[in-house]
Write a protein that holds these residues in place. Structure first.
Motif, PDB file in Angstrom:
ATOM      1  N   ALA A   1      80.668  19.788  43.816  1.00  0.00           N
ATOM      2  CA  ALA A   1      81.267  18.665  44.671  1.00  0.00           C
ATOM      3  C   ALA A   1      81.339  17.389  43.800  1.00  0.00           C
ATOM      4  CB  ALA A   1      80.498  18.419  45.832  1.00  0.00           C
ATOM      5  N   GLN A   2      79.959  17.188  43.070  1.00  0.00           N
ATOM      6  CA  GLN A   2      80.016  15.839  42.479  1.00  0.00           C
ATOM      7  C   GLN A   2      80.975  15.475  40.957  1.00  0.00           C
ATOM      8  OE1 GLN A   2      76.280  13.731  41.744  1.00  0.00           O
ATOM      9  NE2 GLN A   2      75.284  14.853  43.015  1.00  0.00           N
ATOM     10  N   VAL A   3      81.286  16.512  40.531  1.00  0.00           N
ATOM     11  CA  VAL A   3      82.401  16.692  39.595  1.00  0.00           C
ATOM     12  C   VAL A   3      83.856  16.807  40.131  1.00  0.00           C
ATOM     13  CG1 VAL A   3      83.496  17.916  37.866  1.00  0.00           C
ATOM     14  CG2 VAL A   3      81.005  17.764  37.751  1.00  0.00           C
ATOM     15  N   ALA A   4      83.964  17.494  41.466  1.00  0.00           N
ATOM     16  CA  ALA A   4      84.950  17.214  42.000  1.00  0.00           C
ATOM     17  C   ALA A   4      85.485  15.908  42.464  1.00  0.00           C
ATOM     18  CB  ALA A   4      85.132  18.268  43.212  1.00  0.00           C
ATOM     19  N   ASP A   5      84.459  15.044  42.923  1.00  0.00           N
ATOM     20  CA  ASP A   5      84.691  13.826  43.527  1.00  0.00           C
ATOM     21  C   ASP A   5      85.249  12.710  42.268  1.00  0.00           C
ATOM     22  OD1 ASP A   5      83.673  14.368  45.920  1.00  0.00           O
ATOM     23  OD2 ASP A   5      81.771  13.622  45.455  1.00  0.00           O
ATOM     24  N   VAL A   6      84.923  12.897  41.219  1.00  0.00           N
ATOM     25  CA  VAL A   6      85.351  12.082  40.013  1.00  0.00           C
ATOM     26  C   VAL A   6      86.744  12.546  39.701  1.00  0.00           C
ATOM     27  CG1 VAL A   6      85.045  11.452  37.678  1.00  0.00           C
ATOM     28  CG2 VAL A   6      82.963  11.540  39.112  1.00  0.00           C
ATOM     29  N   VAL A   7      86.635  13.779  39.669  1.00  0.00           N
ATOM     30  CA  VAL A   7      88.173  14.148  39.465  1.00  0.00           C
ATOM     31  C   VAL A   7      89.242  13.691  40.581  1.00  0.00           C
ATOM     32  CG1 VAL A   7      89.824  16.172  39.524  1.00  0.00           C
ATOM     33  CG2 VAL A   7      87.444  16.309  38.428  1.00  0.00           C
ATOM     34  N   VAL A   8      88.787  13.872  41.886  1.00  0.00           N
ATOM     35  CA  VAL A   8      89.511  13.126  42.888  1.00  0.00           C
ATOM     36  C   VAL A   8      89.618  11.410  42.654  1.00  0.00           C
ATOM     37  CG1 VAL A   8      89.460  12.309  45.181  1.00  0.00           C
ATOM     38  CG2 VAL A   8      88.812  14.721  44.512  1.00  0.00           C
ATOM     39  N   GLY A   9      88.764  10.856  41.954  1.00  0.00           N
ATOM     40  CA  GLY A   9      88.811   9.440  41.912  1.00  0.00           C
ATOM     41  C   GLY A   9      89.811   9.356  40.621  1.00  0.00           C
TER      42      GLY A   9
ATOM     43  N   TRP B   1      86.027   5.580  49.277  1.00  0.00           N
ATOM     44  CA  TRP B   1      87.080   6.008  49.713  1.00  0.00           C
ATOM     45  C   TRP B   1      87.053   6.983  50.832  1.00  0.00           C
ATOM     46  CZ3 TRP B   1      90.495  10.422  48.101  1.00  0.00           C
ATOM     47  CH2 TRP B   1      91.555  10.345  48.377  1.00  0.00           C
ATOM     48  N   TYR B   2      86.208   8.033  50.770  1.00  0.00           N
ATOM     49  CA  TYR B   2      86.004   8.906  51.767  1.00  0.00           C
ATOM     50  C   TYR B   2      85.382   8.323  53.021  1.00  0.00           C
ATOM     51  CZ  TYR B   2      85.727  12.790  48.093  1.00  0.00           C
ATOM     52  OH  TYR B   2      86.025  13.565  47.054  1.00  0.00           O
ATOM     53  N   GLU B   3      84.464   7.517  53.180  1.00  0.00           N
ATOM     54  CA  GLU B   3      84.055   6.465  54.222  1.00  0.00           C
ATOM     55  C   GLU B   3      85.147   5.965  54.840  1.00  0.00           C
ATOM     56  OE1 GLU B   3      80.310   4.753  54.260  1.00  0.00           O
ATOM     57  OE2 GLU B   3      79.398   6.526  53.697  1.00  0.00           O
ATOM     58  N   GLU B   4      86.063   5.515  54.129  1.00  0.00           N
ATOM     59  CA  GLU B   4      87.366   4.564  54.718  1.00  0.00           C
ATOM     60  C   GLU B   4      88.117   5.352  55.655  1.00  0.00           C
ATOM     61  OE1 GLU B   4      88.931   2.982  51.193  1.00  0.00           O
ATOM     62  OE2 GLU B   4      87.521   1.501  51.061  1.00  0.00           O
ATOM     63  N   ASP B   5      88.282   6.890  55.377  1.00  0.00           N
ATOM     64  CA  ASP B   5      89.073   7.593  55.907  1.00  0.00           C
ATOM     65  C   ASP B   5      88.775   8.988  55.697  1.00  0.00           C
ATOM     66  OD1 ASP B   5      91.089   9.072  56.991  1.00  0.00           O
ATOM     67  OD2 ASP B   5      92.652   8.120  56.035  1.00  0.00           O
ATOM     68  N   LYS B   6      88.219   9.826  56.803  1.00  0.00           N
ATOM     69  CA  LYS B   6      87.371  10.987  56.592  1.00  0.00           C
ATOM     70  C   LYS B   6      88.587  12.131  56.173  1.00  0.00           C
ATOM     71  CE  LYS B   6      83.495   9.773  57.911  1.00  0.00           C
ATOM     72  NZ  LYS B   6      82.344   9.552  56.919  1.00  0.00           N
ATOM     73  N   THR B   7      89.739  11.832  56.388  1.00  0.00           N
ATOM     74  CA  THR B   7      90.636  12.831  56.001  1.00  0.00           C
ATOM     75  C   THR B   7      90.867  12.845  54.400  1.00  0.00           C
ATOM     76  OG1 THR B   7      92.688  11.029  56.085  1.00  0.00           O
ATOM     77  CG2 THR B   7      92.340  12.595  57.982  1.00  0.00           C
ATOM     78  N   ASN B   8      90.276  11.865  53.773  1.00  0.00           N
ATOM     79  CA  ASN B   8      90.429  11.872  52.335  1.00  0.00           C
ATOM     80  C   ASN B   8      89.580  13.009  51.876  1.00  0.00           C
ATOM     81  OD1 ASN B   8      92.302   9.836  51.905  1.00  0.00           O
ATOM     82  ND2 ASN B   8      90.419   8.197  52.065  1.00  0.00           N
ATOM     83  N   LEU B   9      88.631  13.422  52.824  1.00  0.00           N
ATOM     84  CA  LEU B   9      87.698  14.528  52.253  1.00  0.00           C
ATOM     85  C   LEU B   9      88.597  15.671  51.751  1.00  0.00           C
ATOM     86  CD1 LEU B   9      84.625  13.914  54.615  1.00  0.00           C
ATOM     87  CD2 LEU B   9      84.693  14.034  51.848  1.00  0.00           C
ATOM     88  N   GLN B  10      89.509  15.810  52.505  1.00  0.00           N
ATOM     89  CA  GLN B  10      90.714  16.860  52.151  1.00  0.00           C
ATOM     90  C   GLN B  10      90.807  17.370  50.827  1.00  0.00           C
ATOM     91  OE1 GLN B  10      93.771  16.614  54.571  1.00  0.00           O
ATOM     92  NE2 GLN B  10      92.708  16.945  56.642  1.00  0.00           N
ATOM     93  N   SER B  11      91.034  15.947  49.914  1.00  0.00           N
ATOM     94  CA  SER B  11      91.176  16.016  48.585  1.00  0.00           C
ATOM     95  C   SER B  11      89.969  16.593  47.866  1.00  0.00           C
ATOM     96  CB  SER B  11      91.308  14.714  48.090  1.00  0.00           C
ATOM     97  OG  SER B  11      92.172  13.968  48.668  1.00  0.00           O
ATOM     98  N   ARG B  12      88.742  16.366  48.374  1.00  0.00           N
ATOM     99  CA  ARG B  12      87.578  16.967  47.730  1.00  0.00           C
ATOM    100  C   ARG B  12      87.436  18.375  47.952  1.00  0.00           C
ATOM    101  NH1 ARG B  12      81.652  15.794  50.043  1.00  0.00           N
ATOM    102  NH2 ARG B  12      81.075  14.507  48.439  1.00  0.00           N
ATOM    103  N   SER B  13      87.938  18.918  48.928  1.00  0.00           N
ATOM    104  CA  SER B  13      87.546  20.542  49.336  1.00  0.00           C
ATOM    105  C   SER B  13      88.776  21.239  48.508  1.00  0.00           C
ATOM    106  CB  SER B  13      87.690  20.859  50.694  1.00  0.00           C
ATOM    107  OG  SER B  13      88.574  20.353  51.474  1.00  0.00           O
ATOM    108  N   ALA B  14      90.015  20.752  48.329  1.00  0.00           N
ATOM    109  CA  ALA B  14      90.807  21.104  47.648  1.00  0.00           C
ATOM    110  C   ALA B  14      90.827  21.085  46.137  1.00  0.00           C
ATOM    111  CB  ALA B  14      92.411  20.383  47.804  1.00  0.00           C
ATOM    112  N   THR B  15      90.228  20.092  45.780  1.00  0.00           N
ATOM    113  CA  THR B  15      89.823  20.023  44.288  1.00  0.00           C
ATOM    114  C   THR B  15      88.736  20.935  43.991  1.00  0.00           C
ATOM    115  OG1 THR B  15      90.356  17.651  44.142  1.00  0.00           O
ATOM    116  CG2 THR B  15      89.072  18.452  42.422  1.00  0.00           C
ATOM    117  N   LEU B  16      87.712  20.910  44.674  1.00  0.00           N
ATOM    118  CA  LEU B  16      86.507  21.912  44.335  1.00  0.00           C
ATOM    119  C   LEU B  16      86.911  23.372  44.398  1.00  0.00           C
ATOM    120  CD1 LEU B  16      83.395  21.774  44.446  1.00  0.00           C
ATOM    121  CD2 LEU B  16      83.374  21.854  46.796  1.00  0.00           C
ATOM    122  N   HIS B  17      87.810  23.708  45.382  1.00  0.00           N
ATOM    123  CA  HIS B  17      88.517  24.917  45.448  1.00  0.00           C
ATOM    124  C   HIS B  17      89.057  25.356  44.304  1.00  0.00           C
ATOM    125  CE1 HIS B  17      89.702  28.708  47.283  1.00  0.00           C
ATOM    126  NE2 HIS B  17      91.034  28.370  46.793  1.00  0.00           N
TER     127      HIS B  17
END
Length: 686
Positions: free
Chosen positions: A162-170, A205-221
RNA sequence: GGGCCCGUAGCUCAAGCGGAUAGAGCAUCGGAUUUCUAAUCCGAGGGUUGCAGGUUCGAUUCCUGCCGGGCCUACCA
């Protein structure tokens, strides 16, 4: 030397106890007397025997002293106080063995040792917490090698998490960068700093809008899936950051042999092989109901079997897997069939012990200036490669927060029937590095009233809150440089730079080693940047002072003691000492200088110098490197006192001068050796 | 709730399997040899080892209970 004599003493005592009292003494405690006047070893065994033998301790002590007989290398035993037995060695004999650097070949256990350390998520710059890990691990590696062990150093890379995924999302979702743009950034210096800041922004950015977390799971996947653009970007980021980590650690003289990555554990299907065995052995059970319905779970380490199932076990033929209370379940395979990290870790550790039946592909990844190659895992590797894994013992340098996960992996190995592997699996656990409230404030962190009263504040990668490793090193070098410039203006720029770096590394490595593992380090620049007192530079300075004597006196320290080869890379001392030195100073005369109470202070210095391999042995047995830092400091401290008390070059008695020079040469050799084991160089001047 | 760790001098830390007068560094105060010296050395003050019991010839250390703090306890890694 000290260690060897202790063993011999114990053997003689054991023989005596058997002979005189018919006692099989399993454990004979040998202590070090509080003061050098009492001798070199102290034995409290008369107290323990008093009850068993129904005699006064003092009487027993007298019998032991009278009956044990002469022991080679020892002067005498004597009774002290109510029953202590103090033991004195033959100082001249010990001294001559020390000068020759003789050490009996220690028995080295068979098999290779694997030390895993660092294991930094490749998504941001390394910080002070990672430094503690790497320095502890690297020092432990050096200790094992000093003790004659063959060691592989591994740095596990979680490049699909997830940590690498987060930076990719960034980069993709916030910065809207293209792959080419990211490539360009990744090639620039200190790309890890860019990621550090970006990672903090993503969390925000995740904290501002929880729906942003969808980017993380998509990226992680996508990353786990592989063979797509997102995975390629994740790979380029994680490889670039990993290279930065290697560079940072290289500044501290820390190298790795192999970098196993989670992507290969995934794509080479390590888990499938492990999963089959775990199911077969009943370590994993499938949950048909409850909150973990549809998951494969195992019992969490440290949780006990419930009373009811334990009681029924005997009648049920032992074959039925015990049901595990819900709160004691650790999910290994999720209901969506994906594997959690503990599962991957179990597979990885089966590989470490050669129990998996699969292997990584290997390719060269990083070449150190000394030509040492660091390898990395890959799917299709080079045909010619070293053999990693399949080791006899492992040490995982991982902070204390992961002890439950570590223990769960160990329990899985036991459940698979690999008790012998589980017994040789050591979680080298240590506490985190946090910041003092003052330090946090200096970094611009807003402190609540509650924070101010705390003794430490935890660093947080997610908040981008912490001290980066390279920044700390830069600050240390700058601080050292100020001192070096003031003291040695005559030296060239390059020389002053080198010395400053050596001092900075000495300060940093010593700082991270001086605390015992269970102690949280509350980091503060004031303490870390200190070069006085209980610090690395203090010990380096003592060694430099010893060198100064020889340089200014025009002597070669080689002529006085057998030279050390630098310590850490040394094979175990073969003991076939080179008594070749025609010019070597005779040791016979030294008895008169080392004898008697008036020589106690100098003898204490010799004795401390003799303890290095004893201390290293203790450090390995207890997985506690802090004892070696303490030893270095004590040796330096005793030497500084000696240095001040006995001006050598103006000594008029030639024999005594030789003796004092030999003392300095010996301490110099041992200090350089001890510091080398800690990864600390001694500068030419300070 | 359960598990693990910690509590020692003003501060930061030591104290091997239970052992001799609980030690260092920092800070404070007072000193130091024209020398191989000051990134050093010597000295001073500073302690009811969180509290209460227990085991023991002996407890900072082991056991029990309490007080205070930290971490872990996710179908995150």
């Amino acid at each position: 030397m000290y260690r060897f004599l202790e063993r011999r003493l114990v053997e003689h005592l054991r023989a005596f106890l058997l002979r005189a009292y018919g006692l099989e003494a399993a454990n004979i405690v040998v202590e070090q007397p509080p003061k050098i006047e009492f001798g070199e070893y102290a034995l409290p065994l008369a107290f323990e025997l008093a009850r068993k033998l129904r005699k006064a301790p003092r009487k027993i002590a007298e019998e032991v002293v009278a009956g044990v007989g002469t022991i080679p290398g020892f002067e005498k035993l004597e009774v002290a106080g109510g029953g202590y037995i103090n033991v004195r060695v033959n100082r001249a004999e010990v001294a001559s063995a020390l000068i020759a650097d003789e050490a009996p070949a220690a028995e080295v256990p068979p098999g290779k040792v694997l030390v895993e350390h660092s294991s930094i998520n490749p998504n941001k710059a390394a910080h002070i917490g990672h430094l503690r890990n790497a320095i502890l691990g690297d020092t432990f590696v050096r200790m094992l090698r000093f003790a004659g062990r063959e060691v592989d150093v591994q740095n596990y890379i979680d490049n699909t998490g997830a940590q690498v995924a987060d930076v990719v999302v960034g980069f993709l979702n916030i910065e809207k960068k293209s792959r080419a743009e990211i490539e360009l950034l990744a090639a620039a210096p200190r790309f890890d700093y860019v990621c550090w800041d970006l990672y903090a922004r993503v969390s925000q950015w995740y904290e501002e809008d929880k729906t942003n977390l969808q980017s993380r799971s998509a990226t992680l996947h996508a990353i786990e899936e592989g063979n797509n653009e997102t995975a390629a970007i994740a790979d380029l980021i994680s490889v670039a950051v990993l290279k930065r980590h290697l560079e940072t650690m290289e500044r501290l003289d820390i190298e790795y042999d192999f970098l196993p990555r989670e992507s290969e554990i995934l794509h080479l299907h390590f888990w499938d092989a492990a999963f089959a065995k775990l199911k077969e052995s009943g370590v994993l059970t499938f949950e048909n109901e409850g909150k973990n319905k549809g998951c494969w779970v195992m019992r969490r380490a440290g949780t006990a079997k419930s009373e009811t199932t334990a009681g029924m076990e005997d009648t049920a033929n032992g074959n039925v897997p015990d049901s595990i209370a819900e709160e004691d379940q650790k999910v290994i395979v999720r209901s969506n069939r994906t594997v959690g990290y503990v599962g991957k870790d179990i597979a990885y550790h089966m590989w470490k012990f050669g129990l998996l039946g699969r292997d990584f592909g290997y390719r060269k990844f990083y070449r150190y200036p000394n030509a040492h190659e660091c390898w990395i895992s890959t799917i299709h590797g080079e045909t010619e490669h070293p053999h990693f894994g399949d080791v006899a013992e492992i040490y995982n340098v991982i902070d204390a927060r992961q002890s439950e996960a570590q223990n769960t992996v160990i329990e899985a190995l036991r459940g698979l029937g690999h008790d012998e592997a589980a017994d040789r699996y050591t979680h080298f656990s240590y506490e985190m590095v946090a910041l003092t409230p003052r330090c946090a404030a200096e970094l611009g962190y807003q402190l609540s009233e509650e924070d101010k009263s705390r003794s430490w504040i935890e660093v947080s990668g997610r908040k981008g809150f912490g001290v980066k490793a390279d920044d700390l090193l830069d600050a240390l070098i700058a601080a050292a440089r100020t001192e070096v410039d003031a003291r040695h203006p005559e030296l060239s720029n390059a020389e002053r730079a080198d010395i400053s770096t050596q001092i900075a590394i000495g300060a940093l490595r010593y700082f991270m080693l001086k605390f015992t593992k269970p102690s949280v380090i509350a980091f503060d620049f004031k303490d870390a940047l200190s070069f006085e007192g209980d610090t690395g530079p203090y010990a380096q300075y003592a060694a430099v002072r010893a060198s100064n004597i020889f340089r200014k006196g025009g002597f070669d320290p080689d002529r006085f003691v057998r030279e050390s080869d630098g310590g850490a890379s040394a094979a175990p001392h073969d003991g076939a000492a080179g008594g070749d030195g025609a010019s070597r100073v005779s040791t016979i005369d030294f008895a008169k200088f080392l004898g008697g109470e008036s020589a106690d202070d100098i003898w204490e210095l010799w004795l401390t110098a003799a303890k290095t391999s004893y201390i290293v042995g203790q450090c390995i047995a207890t997985t506690e490197p802090a004892y070696l830092a303490k030893h270095a400091f004590q040796l330096a401290q005793l030497f500084n006192t000696f240095y001040h008390r006995y001006p050598i070059l103006i000594e008029t008695d030639e024999d005594r001068k030789k003796f004092l020079l030999t003392t300095a040469a010996l301490v110099r050799r041992e200090l350089i050796r001890v510091l080398a084991i800690m990864g600390i160089d001694v500068p030419p001047v300070m």
